[in-house]
Scaffold this motif. Structure first.
Motif, PDB file in Angstrom:
ATOM      1  N   GLU A  23       0.844  -1.186   0.000  1.00 29.16           N
ATOM      2  CA  GLU A  23       0.000   0.000   0.000  1.00 29.16           C
ATOM      3  C   GLU A  23       0.880   1.238   0.000  1.00 29.16           C
ATOM      4  O   GLU A  23       1.879   1.296   0.715  1.00 29.16           O
ATOM      5  CB  GLU A  23      -0.896  -0.008   1.241  1.00 29.16           C
ATOM      6  N   VAL A  24       0.519   2.248  -0.806  1.00 31.34           N
ATOM      7  CA  VAL A  24       1.309   3.464  -0.825  1.00 31.34           C
ATOM      8  C   VAL A  24       0.453   4.654  -1.251  1.00 31.34           C
ATOM      9  O   VAL A  24      -0.406   4.543  -2.116  1.00 31.34           O
ATOM     10  CB  VAL A  24       2.526   3.328  -1.775  1.00 31.34           C
ATOM     11  N   ASP A  25       0.686   5.769  -0.586  1.00 29.34           N
ATOM     12  CA  ASP A  25       0.114   7.058  -0.980  1.00 29.34           C
ATOM     13  C   ASP A  25       1.265   7.879  -1.525  1.00 29.34           C
ATOM     14  O   ASP A  25       2.147   8.319  -0.773  1.00 29.34           O
ATOM     15  CB  ASP A  25      -0.509   7.741   0.240  1.00 29.34           C
ATOM     16  N   ILE A  26       1.294   8.105  -2.840  1.00 33.23           N
ATOM     17  CA  ILE A  26       2.469   8.728  -3.453  1.00 33.23           C
ATOM     18  C   ILE A  26       2.588  10.210  -3.135  1.00 33.23           C
ATOM     19  O   ILE A  26       3.610  10.826  -3.457  1.00 33.23           O
ATOM     20  CB  ILE A  26       2.502   8.506  -4.979  1.00 33.23           C
ATOM     21  N   THR A  27       1.595  10.785  -2.491  1.00 37.94           N
ATOM     22  CA  THR A  27       1.709  12.188  -2.078  1.00 37.94           C
ATOM     23  C   THR A  27       2.392  12.320  -0.718  1.00 37.94           C
ATOM     24  O   THR A  27       2.654  13.429  -0.269  1.00 37.94           O
ATOM     25  CB  THR A  27       0.325  12.857  -2.013  1.00 37.94           C
ATOM     26  N   ASP A  28       2.695  11.192  -0.086  1.00 36.65           N
ATOM     27  CA  ASP A  28       3.285  11.168   1.254  1.00 36.65           C
ATOM     28  C   ASP A  28       4.679  10.539   1.160  1.00 36.65           C
ATOM     29  O   ASP A  28       4.820   9.337   0.954  1.00 36.65           O
ATOM     30  CB  ASP A  28       2.391  10.366   2.194  1.00 36.65           C
ATOM     31  N   ARG A  29       5.727  11.374   1.308  1.00 33.01           N
ATOM     32  CA  ARG A  29       7.094  10.857   1.138  1.00 33.01           C
ATOM     33  C   ARG A  29       7.417   9.743   2.125  1.00 33.01           C
ATOM     34  O   ARG A  29       8.095   8.768   1.770  1.00 33.01           O
ATOM     35  CB  ARG A  29       8.109  11.994   1.266  1.00 33.01           C
ATOM     36  N   SER A  30       6.963   9.868   3.357  1.00 32.62           N
ATOM     37  CA  SER A  30       7.256   8.825   4.340  1.00 32.62           C
ATOM     38  C   SER A  30       6.618   7.500   3.934  1.00 32.62           C
ATOM     39  O   SER A  30       7.205   6.426   4.146  1.00 32.62           O
ATOM     40  CB  SER A  30       6.779   9.241   5.726  1.00 32.62           C
ATOM     41  N   ALA A  31       5.425   7.544   3.331  1.00 31.41           N
ATOM     42  CA  ALA A  31       4.763   6.323   2.872  1.00 31.41           C
ATOM     43  C   ALA A  31       5.514   5.718   1.691  1.00 31.41           C
ATOM     44  O   ALA A  31       5.655   4.492   1.580  1.00 31.41           O
ATOM     45  CB  ALA A  31       3.315   6.620   2.480  1.00 31.41           C
ATOM     46  N   VAL A  32       6.011   6.573   0.811  1.00 31.46           N
ATOM     47  CA  VAL A  32       6.768   6.084  -0.349  1.00 31.46           C
ATOM     48  C   VAL A  32       8.078   5.455   0.107  1.00 31.46           C
ATOM     49  O   VAL A  32       8.474   4.385  -0.377  1.00 31.46           O
ATOM     50  CB  VAL A  32       7.024   7.231  -1.346  1.00 31.46           C
ATOM     51  N   LYS A  33       8.762   6.097   1.054  1.00 33.51           N
ATOM     52  CA  LYS A  33      10.005   5.519   1.577  1.00 33.51           C
ATOM     53  C   LYS A  33       9.736   4.171   2.239  1.00 33.51           C
ATOM     54  O   LYS A  33      10.493   3.207   2.044  1.00 33.51           O
ATOM     55  CB  LYS A  33      10.663   6.460   2.578  1.00 33.51           C
ATOM     56  N   ALA A  34       8.664   4.099   3.033  1.00 36.65           N
ATOM     57  CA  ALA A  34       8.323   2.840   3.696  1.00 36.65           C
ATOM     58  C   ALA A  34       8.040   1.748   2.669  1.00 36.65           C
ATOM     59  O   ALA A  34       8.423   0.590   2.859  1.00 36.65           O
ATOM     60  CB  ALA A  34       7.116   3.037   4.610  1.00 36.65           C
TER      61      ALA A  34
END
Length: 730
Positions: free
Chosen positions: A515-526
């Motif tokens: 799962e990823v929200d590409i507007t959230d850098r921390s989510a993309v890094k995770a």
């Protein structure tokens, strides 16, 4: 058998009389093989053989003949089916004794042994095409109906001890005979046949450095004898286990799970880049208790240098792993990388020396001298292979080697095969021929492809397209359930990566869902951190995620539509690209990225102001990223036009609104698919090709852009729009 079903502690008693009773002939053999293979403590993946001598009707004479059914070359007991077994006339196999005597035996690499393998084809029953195993003569010469030849850790531990022959008598109380290490083949089988014929009271034979063979007149009895051999060895080892002093006790403390994950997310891409000097590798990490106990121990450097003992092990793990002398309490990240660099360089030098010292006149060329197993104190074991399956099995095999060393050191002193014997197995002409027979690797077989937006539409089609070319596919999406569905469908087609119970070896296979929200850098890094832990790095990133917001349908003001459109369609691509670039730079390996824009970026349309301007910005983002990420990474854009089929951007209400706007006939009774087809056909008539544009059309272009076939193309926008002349370059 001395144990009741419920008394087994070190193996699983899985025989079910209700299941086995109606089975006869080969079906019964397959069942025994499967229940043996279901317990990883009994034999390695792809290792071991089972056989049964069965009366069959000769298709030519109609007479009853004895046929040896034995697991063929390359099969796996756990998953074996009838087609994985070779079948040979027992009488013809017996006659090959005379043939063997005619060959000139010149030692461990004898032409006679190798020349016997093709002779098995002349014994095939019913033209069975399954290639026979090198252990075929062993099963043939033991004159019992059922024979198991297995590689259990506990038994190999005994077979790898300095005083293995004496321990055979002590542990099994005279019920097991002993033969020293011999390369599998006809000569070894003849020796086992001689021992079997002379010793009516034995149940099996321990084969030095290798494993064991046992037999029985009934299939269930053969299975139970196999379990008895293993359980007896395991109990003896348990009685002598050294507890906290195993492997000399701990020298280094383990990192916490959080510390280890943080370190590996930085380290694995660096290691992958250093290792992949010739071809790319995929990683598997093992950090469970048994792995850490070994890599943290005082004796790990000594035992790692000795190498593995069982041929099944070092064919995957090479003759020895690379031990990195790292102490988490003293060394920082830069020190770890430096030690890895020095270690790999020295490993390659020593492997070349090993090859040159042991090679023979007819030896195959030296293979990649890089290690396939890396041991890091405080961190664990990292296995490497051409794909996830191979790296997982490599890690599994070294886990088995650790258990062998643990058992051997508990009851005696561990010893590995002499280097020349190991070389003669690793570079055996028959092993080389097996490698040469393997099909060519698919174009993306060693690649990790991250598809963002893989839950449906273009993203899902792209995930399927790159999977067909052998890629490891990361199905990422804002909606995890949709991503998981795509990954599950790919797994059902291309197979399941199965972790080994109790080892901590990750079980991801050809596809995973994140799962990823590409507007959230921390989510993309995770998300990327999880990809690294699964595969070791990345190669290609394809972003198909996007949003279309129309006035009156989105429920947003114009300002809000601009904010969301630019956040997803522009900044999201930027965040994904810059986070991915950290991994690409750490690896130092060529990569590629595809951002999905739109022909609307070049052709403005009424009612899509926020969307069109965000896609125009995305087009320039492609060009800017191509400059920023060069020369290591190629960045290109894919510009679709009105892909209606399978797109979440075309919900029913938008489709109806568009059909109404363009005066296309429809009824409210029409299904969603019927409505989309009508709209797609309308749009198609505005193009030069007059054909609806599908997700598959876009996926083909996305694949082409990462395939390497356009390696000199970067900063370009490829339109897949059916031929909209309004979008032609001006």
């Amino acid at each position: 058998m001395n144990y009741k079903k419920e008394e087994f502690k070190h193996v699983n008693y899985l025989w079910d009389d209700e299941v086995s009773k109606p089975l006869t002939g080969v079906d019964s053999l397959v069942y025994r093989s499967n229940v043996l293979g279901a317990d990883q403590r009994i034999t390695n993946t792809g290792g071991g053989n089972t056989s049964a001598k069965i009366m069959e009707t000769d298709p030519l004479t109609g007479e009853q003949v004895e046929v040896l059914w034995v697991k063929g070359s390359g099969g796996d007991l756990r998953t074996a089916k009838k087609e994985n077994f070779s079948s040979l006339y027992q009488e013809k196999l017996d006659a090959l004794d005379d043939t063997y005597q005619k060959f000139d035996d010149k030692g461990p690499k004898s032409a006679g042994e190798d020349a016997m393998i093709p002779m098995y084809k002349h014994c095939n029953f019913c033209l069975n095409p399954r290639a026979s195993s090198i252990d075929t003569p062993l099963h043939s010469m033991i004159a019992e109906k059922h024979v198991d030849h297995l590689h259990p850790n506990a038994v190999i531990a005994v077979a790898s001890c300095k005083d293995q022959e004496a321990l055979t008598e002590v542990i099994w109380g005279g019920k097991m005979a002993y033969v020293p290490w011999m390369r599998p083949g006809w000569e070894a089988a003849l020796l086992c046949e001689e021992i079997y014929a002379k010793s009516a009271d034995i149940s099996g034979i321990l084969m030095g450095q290798h494993g064991h063979t046992n037999w029985a007149s009934e299939s269930k009895s053969c299975y139970e004898t196999s379990l008895w051999v293993i359980e007896t060895a395991a109990r003896y080892i348990e009685e002598h286990d050294k507890g906290t002093n195993t492997f000399g006790g701990a020298k280094v403390d383990s990192l916490s799970n959080e510390e280890r994950t943080a370190l590996l997310s930085k380290f694995l891409p660096v290691a992958r880049g250093i290792l992949s000097n010739k071809v790319k590798f995929i990683a598997t990490v093992q950090s469970d208790e048994s792995a850490l106990r070994f890599v943290n121990s005082v004796d790990a450097p000594r035992l790692a240098k000795l190498g593995t003992s069982c041929p099944d092990h070092f064919l995957r793990t090479k003759i020895q792993p690379l031990y990195v002398d790292y102490n988490p309490e003293q060394d920082d990240f830069e020190a770890l990388v430096a030690k890895l660099n020095d270690g790999i360089e020295q490993y390659r030098v020593e492997y070349a020396q090993y090859y040159n010292n042991c090679k023979r006149d007819d030896s195959p060329a030296m293979r990649d001298p890089s290690p396939t197993v890396i041991l890091i104190p405080g961190v664990g074991i990292i296995g490497w292979g051409k794909n996830k399956s191979e790296s997982r099995v490599t890690t599994e095999f070294y886990n088995c080697a650790i258990e062998v060393m643990r058992g051997a050191e508990a009851i005696s002193e561990y010893q590995a095969l002499p280097q020349q014997e190991a070389f003669d197995i690793e570079y055996w002409a028959l092993e080389e021929a097996k490698l040469q027979r393997m099909p060519a690797e698919a174009p993306l077989a060693r690649n990790v492809v991250v598809v963002v937006g893989a839950g449906d539409g273009i993203g899902k089609e792209t995930a399927f397209r790159v999977a067909r070319e052998g890629a490891h596919v990361v199905c990422a999406d804002l909606r995890f359930e949709a991503a998981q569905k795509t990954a599950d469908e790919l797994t059902s087609i291309y197979g399941q990566g199965i972790g080994v119970a109790g080892t901590g070896i990750s079980g991801c296979g050809p596809a995973i869902a994140l799962e990823v929200d590409i507007t959230d850098r921390s989510a993309v890094k995770a998300m990327f951190d999880q990809v690294i832990m699964a595969y070791g790095g990345i190669d290609n990133v394809i972003v198909t995620a996007g949003v279309f917001l129309a006035p009156g349908q989105s429920g947003m003001s114009n300002d809000q539509m601009f904010d969301v459109s630019f956040a997803v369609n522009v900044k999201g691509g930027y965040i994904v690209a810059t986070q991915a670039n950290e991994i690409w730079q750490a690896q130092g390996l060529k990569g590629s990225m595809v951002l999905t824009t739109s022909v609307n970026a070049a052709v403005s349309k009424k009612g899509s102001l926020a969307y069109d301007t965000s896609k125009a910005a995305a087009n320039h983002l492609v060009r800017a990223l191509a400059v920023e990420l060069s020369p290591l990474v190629n960045v290109n854009g894919l510009a679709p036009a009105t892909v209606v089929k399978g797109s979440t951007m075309f919900p029913r209400d938008r489709v109806i609104a568009s059909l109404t706007k363009y005066d296309v006939e429809f009824t409210t009774a029409d299904s969603d698919d019927e409505l989309r087809d009508k709209l797609a056909m309308f749009y198609a008539q505005r193009t030069l090709t007059k054909s609806p544009i599908t997700p598959a059309d876009q996926a083909e272009a996305a694949y082409l852009l990462i395939s390497g076939q356009l390696s000199k193309t970067t900063g370009q926008i490829i339109s897949v729009d059916g031929g909209l002349h309004e979008a032609f370059l001006r």
